[in-house]
Design a protein around this motif. Structure first.
Motif, mmCIF file in Angstrom:
data_model
loop_
_atom_site.group_PDB
_atom_site.id
_atom_site.type_symbol
_atom_site.label_atom_id
_atom_site.label_comp_id
_atom_site.label_asym_id
_atom_site.label_seq_id
_atom_site.Cartn_x
_atom_site.Cartn_y
_atom_site.Cartn_z
ATOM 1 N N TRP A 1 2.174 0.311 -3.544
ATOM 2 C CA TRP A 1 2.035 0.070 -4.986
ATOM 3 C C TRP A 1 0.596 -0.215 -5.384
ATOM 4 O O TRP A 1 0.264 -0.175 -6.580
ATOM 5 C CB TRP A 1 2.941 -1.086 -5.420
ATOM 6 N N SER A 2 -0.283 -0.473 -4.427
ATOM 7 C CA SER A 2 -1.679 -0.749 -4.773
ATOM 8 C C SER A 2 -2.366 0.499 -5.339
ATOM 9 O O SER A 2 -3.415 0.391 -5.967
ATOM 10 C CB SER A 2 -2.452 -1.248 -3.545
ATOM 11 N N LYS B 1 11.704 -1.111 -7.150
ATOM 12 C CA LYS B 1 11.427 -2.156 -6.166
ATOM 13 C C LYS B 1 12.723 -2.705 -5.565
ATOM 14 O O LYS B 1 12.771 -3.033 -4.379
ATOM 15 C CB LYS B 1 10.610 -3.275 -6.819
ATOM 16 N N LYS C 1 9.883 0.397 -12.689
ATOM 17 C CA LYS C 1 9.242 -0.126 -11.483
ATOM 18 C C LYS C 1 10.089 -1.233 -10.872
ATOM 19 O O LYS C 1 10.273 -1.288 -9.641
ATOM 20 C CB LYS C 1 7.836 -0.643 -11.812
ATOM 21 N N GLU D 1 -0.855 2.613 -7.472
ATOM 22 C CA GLU D 1 -0.094 3.020 -8.646
ATOM 23 C C GLU D 1 -1.003 3.310 -9.844
ATOM 24 O O GLU D 1 -1.971 2.613 -10.106
ATOM 25 C CB GLU D 1 0.888 1.907 -9.017
ATOM 26 N N ASP E 1 6.269 -7.376 1.074
ATOM 27 C CA ASP E 1 5.175 -7.489 0.105
ATOM 28 C C ASP E 1 4.122 -8.494 0.562
ATOM 29 O O ASP E 1 2.914 -8.236 0.471
ATOM 30 C CB ASP E 1 5.718 -7.906 -1.266
#
Length: 876
Positions: free
Chosen positions: A122-123, A114, A110, A125, A20
């Motif tokens: 995930w950007s 993860k 979520k 989503e 991340d």
């Protein structure tokens, strides 16, 4: 040296945080590398992920990580299919707002996803209930409306009078609403439709281009579209008051060749003739009403008892006016298909045969097998639907089915009924336009306004989004939008007078029919960035359940075409490769019998095996528990395993590895505690072997062997690399797992020698090369373990960002060849020998083969003919 056990609870969060922080899985649309788009069908936020999710998303993640390592710019996004009735039901049952229930569930799921360590961007989503998403869906609707791809008409619906909502056919069970239990009514409502039928032929023809789809899915879609070539035949009605003013009834058929086998006509309960007959008979009216209440899904029609009622109306046979046939109202004929009328040929159709036997109607055999005897051929309990020749069909006798079709068609085309031919050729499709109106709150509002003066007016795009009001109540059945005090009242955009918003919302299938396009540029202020759509689409690998084989995939194919027609995309097909994974299934456990049976969860029992017999009992009380059949995991049978429990006990990598390893990915995987424990043992063994040898490996440069004792290590490692690479390309994960077990077994002894310091430099270097390959191969399936092992052997950077290794052609080349051995020209054995073996070595090996020794019986051969690397012939 001694080493600690691998601790996934420590390692997995650490590596997830590392990924991340470095944005390893964030995708740049401007990246110049070749693109690869992998997508799993996005989930409904029910609140908890299940093992089916684990399997589905683990498969997609393997593909994403593998393709990333192969140098592709990979797009692997995630979102939420978030509108729908479950949220409204929760609102009614729990007194919460659908939005709060939905977003709370999204947050929970979520977090669970993860923990699985999925390489998702995930950007990008979004949830389909986000205003930012559904405003663009409204924009698309308006563009489709302008293009003529949306229209409004009256349509028959299943209406639940208690819940005050439209029900899908599948939600009508035994004539009652699935939720309220109320008798369902048939109502005529004005509904919105998408013109999917405009693309009938194209949707059908293009299935042939989808060569990376399962054949069964293409066949299911082909059958659903249902193209047929036949005749529309006009049957003259014998004058009768019960028929009113009608003089004829049209029937579409694909089998006009069987006309001489006709024994009745059957019409739908809503056919005009049925309505007219109902005026003259309460019995017919009651039957029609009963039929309307029953479910009209194909599944319901297939399983329901075939029933009918004679209307008293008669029709004349189109090929013999003196022959009159009865007209029945039948519960298996739908007004929406064909003309709402069929002719029944009992000898050739099982449904018609059952109906004819029930109502004592004639059964005339008109087709028999080509080698049959017309004098003795008869129909018993089963209709004959095979190929053959015509019998009992007058001027058609002896013709093939195809010849009879053509003969009847040409005859009726040249015969008049009134001022027109009695029949005309017609292509028919089973697919109907897509009704998208839903009388519920939690869905995308349809952006139109109803004005008494101007009619139906589109909401100006500048006024989008049409947002759902937050202040709604669910204390009464029905759609809260209909009773909202202010939301539905609006000024007409054209004349400014008081008008009303459309209170129907869109079918949730609409939400999932274009989300894959939105993922390509979810930040855009328009529904799509056409350049981004055309760059990323079609999705290279789409993964999901077979249950979506028809509607979701078909609607998505339509939507892509509609977006092309309105300038939002430049292609037709959304999904290049499709994979339908099997389910995760589990044994069932219960106590008691019959109505007293109580299902028990796997977590509540312990199983002991004695002399090959398995016995289950409750952990708490020791009470015996029956072990039942293996079925799909379901809450009703309680045979559910919570992914959180498995991950907490064994780690995400073990859960991922097990669901990928136990069976071919397109088949069901049977969840078992023993299987999970086996996967976990492999994790620990791999960690122990590598970590114990880590000091020596860290200090050594990887170098495959070119000869000597270590050559076998390098050959197996590179052959495994080549084979697993091919397995990943084909999504054959279970085969890849088997090869990894084999490689680890082979490396066990060399790694132990390296750890003990007894291996020479060449062996240590070869082992380092093999272990590096092994870690790379494992990484798509067990990414956390791979990162930990990579760090342990001194690997640079992250495995998630490391290029896929290249196998050595020299090391994967087969050094042996298998040649057939003939004796006097007939094959009697096979010889496997070194590829470069000379003539003398081959002859010696051939003479040592048992079949050759038996044939020679102690004598010398007259001649041995060797064709190098091809064949050996021994002349006795």
């Amino acid at each position: 040296m001694a080493t600690e056990r691998y601790n996934p609870r420590d390692a997995e969060p650490r590596w997830q945080q590392e990924w991340d922080q470095k944005n390893v899985f964030t995708t740049d649309n401007d990246d110049p590398r070749e693109k690869y788009y992998v997508l799993e069908m996005f989930p409904y936020p029910s609140g908890r992920i299940h093992m089916g999710h684990v399997r589905n998303y683990a498969m997609g993640d393997v593909v994403a990580r593998y393709k990333r390592a192969r140098g592709y710019n990979v797009l692997h996004p995630m979102g939420w299919d978030a509108f729908g009735m479950p949220a409204e039901n929760a609102a009614m049952e729990r007194g919460v707002h659908p939005a709060s229930w939905t977003y709370q569930n999204i947050a929970s799921m979520k977090a669970q996803l993860k923990v699985m360590g999925l390489s998702l961007d995930w950007s990008r989503e979004f949830a389909t209930c986000d205003v930012e998403y559904y405003q663009h869906q409204q924009h698309l609707f308006l563009d489709f409306l302008e293009k003529g791809l949306v229209y409004r008409k009256q349509s028959k619906v299943n209406w639940d009078p208690v819940d005050n909502t439209v029900l899908a056919n599948e939600q009508v069970i035994d004539g009652r609403g699935w939720r309220s239990g109320a008798l369902v009514e048939q109502r005529e409502l004005t509904q919105w439709f998408f013109r999917i039928t405009d693309f009938n032929q194209d949707l059908l023809d293009s299935l042939d281009t989808l060569d990376q789809w399962p054949e069964k899915v293409r066949l299911m879609q082909k059958n659903w579209i249902g193209r047929s070539e036949g005749l529309t035949i006009r049957w003259e009605i014998v004058p009768n008051d019960k028929a009113g003013e009608a003089t004829e009834v049209a029937v579409y058929t694909t089998r006009p060749d069987t006309l001489f086998g006709a024994s009745f006509l059957a019409i739908a309960a809503d056919h005009p003739l049925a309505r007219e007959a109902s005026r003259h008979s309460n019995e017919i009216a009651d039957f029609c009403e009963e039929t309307r209440r029953a479910g009209t899904s194909l599944a319901a029609l297939e399983t329901a008892e075939k029933k009918g009622i004679d209307t008293g109306i008669r029709v004349r046979h189109p090929l013999d006016p003196s022959w009159e046939l009865p007209v029945y109202v039948a519960n298996f004929v739908l007004m929406d298909y064909g003309t709402g009328a069929i002719f029944g040929c009992p000898s050739g159709d099982q449904r018609d045969l059952d109906f004819a036997r029930k109502y004592d109607l004639p059964v005339i055999a008109v087709v028999m097998p080509k080698d049959g005897d017309a004098a003795s051929f008869a129909i018993g309990d089963e209709a004959y639907g095979g190929d053959g020749v015509m019998i009992n069909s007058r001027f058609l006798d002896g013709l093939t089915i195809e010849e009879a079709f053509a003969k009847v068609a040409s005859t009726l085309e040249q015969t008049s009924l009134g001022d027109a031919p009695q029949a005309e050729r017609k292509v028919n499709f089973r697919l109907r336009d897509w009704g998208i109106s839903r009388q519920r709150y939690w869905g995308c509002p349809i952006p139109v306004i109803h004005c008494d003066d101007c009619g139906v007016v589109a909401v100006p795009k500048a006024d989008l989004p049409v947002k759902l009001p937050d202040d709604v109540t669910f204390d009464k059945p029905g759609n809260p939008l209909d009773r909202h005090p202010t939301w539905r009242h609006v000024a007409c955009p054209q004349c400014g007078k008081d008008a009303r918003r459309e209170t129907d919302t869109m079918d949730t299938f609409v939400d999932s029919s274009w989300y894959f396009a939105r993922f390509t540029a979810p930040w855009e202020k328009t529904p799509t960035n056409p350049a981004a759509v055309d760059h990323w689409l079609p999705v290279d690998q789409y993964i999901g359940g077979i249950e979506h084989a028809i509607l979701h995939l078909l609607y998505s194919r339509f939507f892509t075409r509609a977006m092309k027609a309105t300038g939002h995309a430049g292609l037709d097909e959304p999904f290049k490769g499709l994979f339908t994974q099997g389910m995760v299934v589990h044994e069932t456990y219960s106590r008691g019998e019959g109505a007293q049976r109580e299902w028990v969860t796997p977590a509540e029992i312990v199983i002991v095996e004695t002399d090959g017999k398995r016995q289950a009992s409750l952990i708490e009380t020791g009470e015996p528990v029956a072990i039942g059949s293996i079925e799909k995991m379901s809450k009703s049978k309680k045979n559910v395993v919570d992914p959180d429990d498995i991950i907490a006990s064994y780690g995400a990598d073990t859960a991922r590895f097990f669901v990928l390893s136990d069976s071919p990915p397109d088949r069901d995987v049977i969840w078992s505690e023993a299987g999970v424990e086996g996967a976990h043992r492999f994790v620990q063994r791999l960690w122990r072997l590598i970590s114990e040898a880590s000091d020596a490996l860290k200090a050594t440069a990887a170098q495959p062997a070119t000869g000597g004792p270590a050559l076998a290590i390098s050959q197996l490692a590179h052959k495994t690399l080549k084979a697993v690479q091919a397995d990943y390309d084909k999504l054959a994960f279970n085969k890849a797992v088997a090869r990894l077990y084999e490689l680890v077994n082979a490396l066990s002894s060399p790694l132990t020698q390296v750890a003990a310091g007894t291996a020479d430099q060449a062996t240590t270097a070869a082992v380092k090369d093999a272990v590096s390959i092994l870690i790379t191969l494992v990484a798509p399936m067990m990414p956390h373990l791979a990162e930990q092992c990579w760090q342990e052997i001194g690997g640079t950077g992250l495995v998630a960002q490391t290029a896929w290794p290249v196998y050595s052609e020299a090391l994967v080349a087969e050094n042996e060849v298998t040649m057939p051995v003939q004796i006097n020209g007939k094959k009697r054995a096979d010889l496997t020998i070194a590829r470069d073996a000379d003539q003398t070595a081959i002859e010696s090996a051939v003479l040592a083969l048992e079949p050759v020794k038996t044939a020679l019986n102690g004598q010398s051969p007259k001649k041995i003919i060797v064709v190098p690397q091809r064949i050996v012939n021994v002349v006795v």
